[in-house]
Design an enzyme around this catalytic site. Sequence first.
Site, PDB file in Angstrom:
ATOM      1  N   SER A 151     -27.186 -52.982-136.379  1.00 26.58           N
ATOM      2  CA  SER A 151     -25.977 -53.415-137.066  1.00 26.58           C
ATOM      3  C   SER A 151     -25.231 -54.473-136.241  1.00 26.58           C
ATOM      4  CB  SER A 151     -25.099 -52.192-137.367  1.00 26.58           C
ATOM      5  OG  SER A 151     -24.110 -52.490-138.318  1.00 26.58           O
ATOM      6  N   ASP A 176     -31.424 -53.019-139.488  1.00 24.93           N
ATOM      7  CA  ASP A 176     -30.560 -52.890-140.664  1.00 24.93           C
ATOM      8  C   ASP A 176     -29.291 -53.740-140.619  1.00 24.93           C
ATOM      9  OD1 ASP A 176     -30.841 -51.641-143.173  1.00 24.93           O
ATOM     10  OD2 ASP A 176     -29.089 -50.410-142.779  1.00 24.93           O
ATOM     11  N   HIS A 345     -27.749 -45.991-142.968  1.00 23.46           N
ATOM     12  CA  HIS A 345     -27.607 -47.222-142.194  1.00 23.46           C
ATOM     13  C   HIS A 345     -27.969 -47.010-140.724  1.00 23.46           C
ATOM     14  CE1 HIS A 345     -26.124 -51.026-140.804  1.00 23.46           C
ATOM     15  NE2 HIS A 345     -25.089 -50.492-140.189  1.00 23.46           N
TER      16      HIS A 345
END
Length: 377
Positions: A151, A176, A345
Amino acid sequence: MEKQLHLNLLASRPPMPGGFQSGSKMKMGPGRKRDFSPLPWSHYFETMEDVEVENENGKDIFRIYCSGSRGPVLLLLHGGGHSALSWAVFTAVIYSRINCRVVAMDLRAHGDTKVKNPDDLSSDTMAKDIGKVVEALYGENPPPIMIIGHSMGGAIAVHTASANHIPSLLGLCVIDVVEGTAMEALNSMQNFLRSRPKTFKSLENAIEWSVKSGQIRNIESARVSMGGQVKKCEESTNNPCMSNSIGEGIIEEEEDEEAEVESNKKRMKEDDPEIKKESIFTWRVELSKTEKYWEGWFQGLSALFLTCRVPKLLLLAGVDRLDKDLTIGQMQGKFQMQVLPQCGHAVHEDAPEKVADALATFMVRHKFTDFKEGYMW
């Protein structure tokens, strides 16, 4: 729906109805005991140390967790609001697979890292931090390094690689985070942050919330990593810090037997002089105050990623993450991509073995390292 899947590029995805997210491994029948007690970092890393680096205003101190003494270095960068401990379970798995060293660091203003200017979370400053820590650890001749980021950490990994802050860079793995969906999700981020509880009555309480809200789908990872997301502030019960707190029993589904066990635990805690004082836990990082840096983390990220001159791996929780630039780049073979379905996530926390397998295969294929002797692939 697509925006909902990407709200949590800074922290984590918002909960789905019913507490658990679909595909979660955390579903349990009524009456089954779930242990939300914290786990120590030492179960997963060999050492912990603080690394001092010089800056214009003095010294910054970065907390790192390490394992291994030979092989290429896997430099792990966590997402916004998280800490190096989010890599704990993954570290134990990858270290059992391949010959490598692991260095997971708390980024600026996160975890137990202490910097002179914690308000500066620009991509440029954070990328320079990575280079300074590597130099402090290894001097002018660092070993081969594979940088891996999730992230926000994935964005910082790309900026670090693009700026050549790690001269011995072997490869780049981003987990991700994709520019197109990240930029779309930013409009909804503040609403999500406001929806989170501001405080918790205990660390166990925070761990329970993270699992039952779907923030982390792997209870083992939640038990070790949530301690890096929240901090204890001992205050009186009259303190406004108590507002919007999540109490004991977030989702009441325990049977009488489990309730009795918890009651006994509470009585034991009350006898402990260190726990008699009211302990309130709150978030270590006020992510809402970092908004001015969000665009700088993600804008132009796809182009930067594609121009990095090292082998690249992109791990996604869903194929819908790809934006136009990455779709074209993937068709042209500019990077390797793998989709890990049924993950939230926090892919490396939800499915540490799948992420470790993907990374191990990638590194062995590129001859960066070898599988450990005796490991059955």
